[in-house]
Design an enzyme around this catalytic site. Sequence first.
Site: not given
Length: 246
Positions: A18, A37, A62-63, A141, A154, A158, A189
Site C-alpha cells: 500500500l 522503510d 524504523d518507525v 484497518s 493487530y 489499529k 497484496s
Amino acid sequence: MGLLTDRTAVITGGAQGLGYAIAQRFVAEGARVVLGDVNLDATRVAAERLGGADVAAAVSCDVTRSAEVEALVATAVQRFGSLDVMVNNAGITRDATMRKMTEEQFDQVIAVHLKGTWNGLRAASAIMRENKRGAIVNMGSISGKVGMIGQTNYSAAKAGIVGMTKAASKELAYLGVRVNAIQPGLIRSAMTEAMPQRIWDSKVAEVPMGRAGEPDEVAGVALFLASDLSSYMTGTVLDVTGGRHL
C-alpha cells in the site's frame, strides 16, 4: 496541475504494498515523495522506479525509533524544501491466537503500528504547525473496527490508531494541520494472496461488492485526504472495504 503539485509527502513503509501504491499515486499528481522503510535496498529500488532523485528519496527508518522518524521528516525539508503530507503506513503482522501469541509478538505489533504512528504524527506535526498547514493520513484497518481472530495485537493497535487520529486532529486543527485515517478491508497484496484459497474465498464472500480491493483504490482515498479536496475534513476515518463489515 496535479492535486499535489509542488508538495512533498513522507510515506512510511513505502517500499512495497500500500505504501508504494500511495507513493505512485502521489507522484502522478505532482508530489515529491520521501519513502521510509526498514529495508533500505528495497526502498532505493522503489524510489528509482518512481522517477529517481528528482521526485523520490529513500531513507532507512524504523518507525519505533523516534530519532529515525525525525530524521525521515527532516529529509523531506532538506531534499525538497517542505513537508506537506505525512502518511503513517508502516506495519507488520504477528498473527496468533491469544493462547499461542507471545508477549514479544504483541509488543512488536503495538510498537510498529501504534508507537510508530505516534512518532510519525509527532514529528510531522512539529514541522507542519510552523507552516500553518499540512495533512496527515494514518493507516488503520477494518480489523481495528470489528476485531479479527488471531489478531488481538493487530486489532488493538489499529483501534488505537483511530483514537489517536481523533485526539491529534483536535489538537492540531487550529494550527491548520488535518489528521485523518483510512481503514482498508480485504485488499489484494502478496500477503493476502498467500492465504489458503478456502480462507480467501470465505473473506471475499463477505464483501458485498463481491471482490477484493486493489492497492490503487486505497491510494486514491489517501490522495483525497492528502489533497485540498478534503480541506474541511479532519478526525475522520474512511472505510475502504467494498461494503464489508458495515
